[in-house]
Design a protein around this motif. Structure first.
Motif, short mmCIF file in Angstrom:
data_model
loop_
_atom_site.label_atom_id
_atom_site.label_comp_id
_atom_site.label_asym_id
_atom_site.label_seq_id
_atom_site.Cartn_x
_atom_site.Cartn_y
_atom_site.Cartn_z
N GLU A 47 0.83 -1.21 0.00
CA GLU A 47 0.00 0.00 0.00
C GLU A 47 0.86 1.26 0.00
OE1 GLU A 47 -3.47 0.37 2.45
OE2 GLU A 47 -3.99 -1.74 2.17
N CYS A 48 1.99 1.22 0.71
CA CYS A 48 2.90 2.36 0.69
C CYS A 48 3.46 2.60 -0.70
CB CYS A 48 4.04 2.16 1.70
SG CYS A 48 3.53 2.36 3.42
N ARG A 49 3.80 1.54 -1.40
CA ARG A 49 4.28 1.69 -2.78
C ARG A 49 3.20 2.29 -3.68
NH1 ARG A 49 7.61 -3.87 -2.81
NH2 ARG A 49 9.64 -2.97 -2.33
N ALA A 50 1.96 1.86 -3.47
CA ALA A 50 0.86 2.42 -4.26
C ALA A 50 0.68 3.92 -3.96
CB ALA A 50 -0.44 1.67 -3.97
N LEU A 51 0.84 4.32 -2.71
CA LEU A 51 0.76 5.74 -2.36
C LEU A 51 1.88 6.52 -3.04
CD1 LEU A 51 -0.14 5.44 1.42
CD2 LEU A 51 -1.55 6.53 -0.36
N ARG A 52 3.07 5.94 -3.07
CA ARG A 52 4.21 6.61 -3.73
C ARG A 52 3.96 6.73 -5.23
NH1 ARG A 52 9.36 7.38 -1.73
NH2 ARG A 52 9.48 8.56 -3.66
N ALA A 53 3.31 5.74 -5.81
CA ALA A 53 3.05 5.76 -7.25
C ALA A 53 1.91 6.71 -7.61
CB ALA A 53 2.71 4.34 -7.73
N SER A 54 1.11 7.10 -6.63
CA SER A 54 -0.02 7.97 -6.95
C SER A 54 0.15 9.35 -6.30
CB SER A 54 -1.33 7.32 -6.52
OG SER A 54 -1.34 7.08 -5.11
#
Length: 170
Positions: A47-54
């Motif tokens: 989820e942290c990676r998804a936040l970084r990607a968005s």
């Protein structure tokens, strides 16, 4: 809001949300951040990676907060916040207080009524523990929130005792 201080491991707290003293990358690190990522499992990192990607391509700004799943932790959510690095030459106290206020705001958005906080910025970021405890407790006391109980989870007994003294003094 009830505020208490305990000595313990934040990853073992039975609360709705655990606050992570994260680094701006949101991708794990040492101290509290590393412990939460290790114990919570890969779901948190995903989820942290998804936040970084968005929303947070350049990382989470200091003082801000964002939530993810808690993975395998005994909580529903992890609220990540980036504390300021201590500087004796620059007053960064407003940013430290923002961490606590924004975590409570995110907790309210989630519907969390119990939240466990570490002592933000008092580890590798060098904030003097006694002042970090005062800043945390004063901000938690002064912030309007629907959170019913906030627990300051401290790593050692001297810090817990100081927090208890400050809680009793007000």
């Amino acid at each position: 809001m009830q505020i208490d201080a305990v000595r313990g491991d934040i990853t073992e707290q039975q609360v709705d949300a655990i606050v992570n003293a994260a680094n701006s990358s949101l991708l794990g690190g040492g101290g509290v951040d590393g412990a939460i990522h290790r114990r919570g499992g890969p779901e948190i990192l995903a989820e942290c990676r998804a936040l970084r990607a968005s929303r947070y391509g350049k990382g989470l700004p200091t003082g801000q907060a964002v939530a993810t799943t808690a993975g395998r932790l005994p909580a529903r959510w992890v609220i990540h916040t980036v504390g300021p690095v201590y500087s004796s030459g620059t007053d960064r106290s407003p940013l430290l207080r923002d961490c606590y206020r924004n975590c409570l705001r995110v907790a309210d958005e989630l519907g969390a009524v119990t939240v466990a906080f570490p002592l933000i910025s008092a580890g590798v970021y060098g904030w003097p523990a006694d002042d970090a405890i005062r800043q945390a407790l004063n901000t938690l006391r002064d912030t309007e929130t629907a959170v019913e109980r906030a627990t300051l989870v401290l790593f050692d007994e001297p810090k817990r005792l100081l927090a208890e003294q400050l809680l009793a003094a007000r």
